[in-house]
Design a protein around this motif. Sequence first.
Motif, PDB file in Angstrom:
ATOM      1  N   ALA A   1       0.766  -1.199   0.062  1.00 47.96           N
ATOM      2  CA  ALA A   1      -0.068  -0.104   0.135  1.00 47.96           C
ATOM      3  C   ALA A   1       0.999   1.218  -0.136  1.00 47.96           C
ATOM      4  O   ALA A   1       0.709   2.090  -0.721  1.00 47.96           O
ATOM      5  CB  ALA A   1      -0.922  -0.093   1.205  1.00 47.96           C
ATOM      6  N   GLU A   2       1.895   1.245   1.003  1.00 48.50           N
ATOM      7  CA  GLU A   2       2.749   2.521   0.933  1.00 48.50           C
ATOM      8  C   GLU A   2       3.871   1.888   2.084  1.00 48.50           C
ATOM      9  O   GLU A   2       3.735   0.945   2.494  1.00 48.50           O
ATOM     10  CB  GLU A   2       2.113   3.736   1.661  1.00 48.50           C
ATOM     11  N   VAL A   3       4.917   2.818   2.001  1.00 47.75           N
ATOM     12  CA  VAL A   3       5.949   2.739   2.816  1.00 47.75           C
ATOM     13  C   VAL A   3       5.951   4.066   3.561  1.00 47.75           C
ATOM     14  O   VAL A   3       6.316   5.060   3.279  1.00 47.75           O
ATOM     15  CB  VAL A   3       7.448   2.558   2.112  1.00 47.75           C
ATOM     16  N   GLN A   4       6.060   3.875   5.000  1.00 46.95           N
ATOM     17  CA  GLN A   4       5.797   4.838   5.960  1.00 46.95           C
ATOM     18  C   GLN A   4       7.145   4.817   6.684  1.00 46.95           C
ATOM     19  O   GLN A   4       7.741   3.970   7.052  1.00 46.95           O
ATOM     20  CB  GLN A   4       4.761   4.725   6.998  1.00 46.95           C
ATOM     21  N   ARG A   5       7.334   6.285   7.456  1.00 48.73           N
ATOM     22  CA  ARG A   5       8.300   6.468   8.415  1.00 48.73           C
ATOM     23  C   ARG A   5       7.649   6.368   9.961  1.00 48.73           C
ATOM     24  O   ARG A   5       6.372   7.055  10.061  1.00 48.73           O
ATOM     25  CB  ARG A   5       9.289   7.511   8.138  1.00 48.73           C
ATOM     26  N   HIS A   6       7.950   5.750  10.874  1.00 48.56           N
ATOM     27  CA  HIS A   6       7.902   5.897  12.464  1.00 48.56           C
ATOM     28  C   HIS A   6       9.282   6.374  12.844  1.00 48.56           C
ATOM     29  O   HIS A   6       9.965   5.461  13.438  1.00 48.56           O
ATOM     30  CB  HIS A   6       7.294   4.686  12.950  1.00 48.56           C
ATOM     31  N   GLY A   7       9.548   7.481  13.243  1.00 52.14           N
ATOM     32  CA  GLY A   7      10.731   8.175  13.893  1.00 52.14           C
ATOM     33  C   GLY A   7      11.819   7.445  12.762  1.00 52.14           C
ATOM     34  O   GLY A   7      11.947   7.931  11.513  1.00 52.14           O
TER      35      GLY A   7
ATOM     36  N   ALA B   1       5.883   1.710  19.358  1.00 53.93           N
ATOM     37  CA  ALA B   1       4.738   2.003  20.444  1.00 53.93           C
ATOM     38  C   ALA B   1       5.294   3.124  21.255  1.00 53.93           C
ATOM     39  O   ALA B   1       4.534   3.983  22.015  1.00 53.93           O
ATOM     40  CB  ALA B   1       4.305   0.728  21.212  1.00 53.93           C
ATOM     41  N   SER B   2       6.551   2.966  21.728  1.00 57.18           N
ATOM     42  CA  SER B   2       7.072   4.038  22.839  1.00 57.18           C
ATOM     43  C   SER B   2       7.552   5.161  22.283  1.00 57.18           C
ATOM     44  O   SER B   2       8.314   6.047  22.976  1.00 57.18           O
ATOM     45  CB  SER B   2       8.016   3.145  23.548  1.00 57.18           C
ATOM     46  N   LEU B   3       7.333   5.506  20.848  1.00 54.83           N
ATOM     47  CA  LEU B   3       8.238   6.580  20.408  1.00 54.83           C
ATOM     48  C   LEU B   3       7.422   7.903  20.659  1.00 54.83           C
ATOM     49  O   LEU B   3       6.190   8.034  20.916  1.00 54.83           O
ATOM     50  CB  LEU B   3       8.139   6.453  18.852  1.00 54.83           C
ATOM     51  N   GLY B   4       8.214   9.057  21.002  1.00 52.59           N
ATOM     52  CA  GLY B   4       7.746  10.180  21.364  1.00 52.59           C
ATOM     53  C   GLY B   4       7.027  10.903  20.264  1.00 52.59           C
ATOM     54  O   GLY B   4       7.154  10.346  19.345  1.00 52.59           O
TER      55      GLY B   4
ATOM     56  N   GLN C   1      14.616   8.502  21.698  1.00 51.09           N
ATOM     57  CA  GLN C   1      13.549   8.334  20.873  1.00 51.09           C
ATOM     58  C   GLN C   1      12.184   8.132  21.645  1.00 51.09           C
ATOM     59  O   GLN C   1      11.223   8.487  21.050  1.00 51.09           O
ATOM     60  CB  GLN C   1      13.824   6.930  20.337  1.00 51.09           C
ATOM     61  N   SER C   2      11.971   8.105  23.106  1.00 53.23           N
ATOM     62  CA  SER C   2      10.862   8.087  23.671  1.00 53.23           C
ATOM     63  C   SER C   2      10.576   9.563  24.055  1.00 53.23           C
ATOM     64  O   SER C   2       9.415   9.434  24.536  1.00 53.23           O
ATOM     65  CB  SER C   2      10.840   7.115  24.807  1.00 53.23           C
ATOM     66  N   ILE C   3      11.476  10.296  23.746  1.00 58.85           N
ATOM     67  CA  ILE C   3      11.092  11.693  24.213  1.00 58.85           C
ATOM     68  C   ILE C   3      10.816  12.646  22.826  1.00 58.85           C
ATOM     69  O   ILE C   3       9.811  13.130  22.574  1.00 58.85           O
ATOM     70  CB  ILE C   3      12.180  12.614  24.662  1.00 58.85           C
ATOM     71  N   LEU C   4      11.579  12.337  21.845  1.00 60.44           N
ATOM     72  CA  LEU C   4      11.344  12.760  20.438  1.00 60.44           C
ATOM     73  C   LEU C   4      11.905  11.726  19.383  1.00 60.44           C
ATOM     74  O   LEU C   4      13.015  11.201  19.647  1.00 60.44           O
ATOM     75  CB  LEU C   4      12.278  14.273  19.920  1.00 60.44           C
ATOM     76  N   ALA C   5      11.004  11.422  18.425  1.00 65.60           N
ATOM     77  CA  ALA C   5      11.094  10.556  17.363  1.00 65.60           C
ATOM     78  C   ALA C   5      12.075  10.869  16.453  1.00 65.60           C
ATOM     79  O   ALA C   5      11.591  11.690  15.683  1.00 65.60           O
ATOM     80  CB  ALA C   5      10.036   9.742  16.967  1.00 65.60           C
ATOM     81  N   GLY C   6      13.084  10.181  15.929  1.00 69.72           N
ATOM     82  CA  GLY C   6      13.732  10.372  14.771  1.00 69.72           C
ATOM     83  C   GLY C   6      15.208  11.189  14.672  1.00 69.72           C
ATOM     84  O   GLY C   6      15.854  11.037  13.787  1.00 69.72           O
ATOM     85  N   ILE C   7      15.556  12.051  15.847  1.00 70.94           N
ATOM     86  CA  ILE C   7      16.827  12.508  16.045  1.00 70.94           C
ATOM     87  C   ILE C   7      17.901  11.747  16.505  1.00 70.94           C
ATOM     88  O   ILE C   7      17.642  11.217  17.376  1.00 70.94           O
ATOM     89  CB  ILE C   7      16.708  13.805  16.743  1.00 70.94           C
TER      90      ILE C   7
END
Length: 301
Positions: free
Chosen positions: A50-56, A149-152, A183-189
């Motif tokens: 369907a698509e490729v998504q990003r989570h953090g 599930a725990s990502l900020g 990553q539990s505070i801000l996702a991706g950095i």
Amino acid sequence: MPEMPEVAGLASFLSARMAGKSITRVHVAGIQALKTYDPPPQALSGRTVAEVQRHGKWLDVATAPGIGDGTGNAVADRGELHLVFHLSRAGWVRWYEQAPATPPKPGKSPIALRVELSDGAAFDLTEAGTRKRLAVYVVRAPEEVPQVASLGPDPLGEEFTTAALAMILGERRHQVKGVLRDQSILAGIGNAYSDEILHVARISPFAISAKLDEDEVTRLYEAIRTVLTGAIEVASGKPAAQLKDAKRAGMRVHGRTGQNCPECADIVREVSFADSSLQYCATCQTGGKVLADRRMSKLLR
């Protein structure tokens, strides 16, 4: 390690090439990377992407509801399935316009997983080195992966405002670089972009988050948005093979120890840890104070 901008670039690259195509076969060559067994990876066969998504910093190949377990048999669960993976320190995506004729051999190459598509294309998940941290999950929803599930909050999301950042910082008496990387505070950095953000914001990586004043919080918020948005724009549309070089070329201080700061021409300095390092400019970020290497256990005074 790929961070939000590179992962966003990979998501865009893969989605443009995979959406609407069906998965014909999944080869697991590195069993250590596979963190789930139910559903099995073969359950993805026959399903349409369907698509490729990003989570953090996680990538998510989302498939539409379908049937099949890779052997032609029907399965009870006909809902969505997701191939969710984290590239960690040494993982990457290798894209093929035409899948190799020979399947990957377990333990014989850096390839951990290969996904083949109905148009003949394929991609590998690879991992260099001996420390195997690549993580691959096949799940019915991305939230079944505990780390997802725990990502900020996403720092580019609409809900992330200056006030939200001020609340996050005010609740913690930790070094601001560590807060940005959690990553539990801000996702991706991660390590690289936290160095870049703090340099643009003119804040010491060792500043205590709860002690930042209103002006510093505003500068930090604007730097987060500016640095990440700019890096995503650079990564957008680039082939997977070019993303690493594009990231390195865009760095101001990270990975540039001993070079001149682009703002003030002072020397970019480094603090080393057991398995990582950070880079900063003393003139721009610490009022000229040189931070001691953490192996010395204290700041130079």
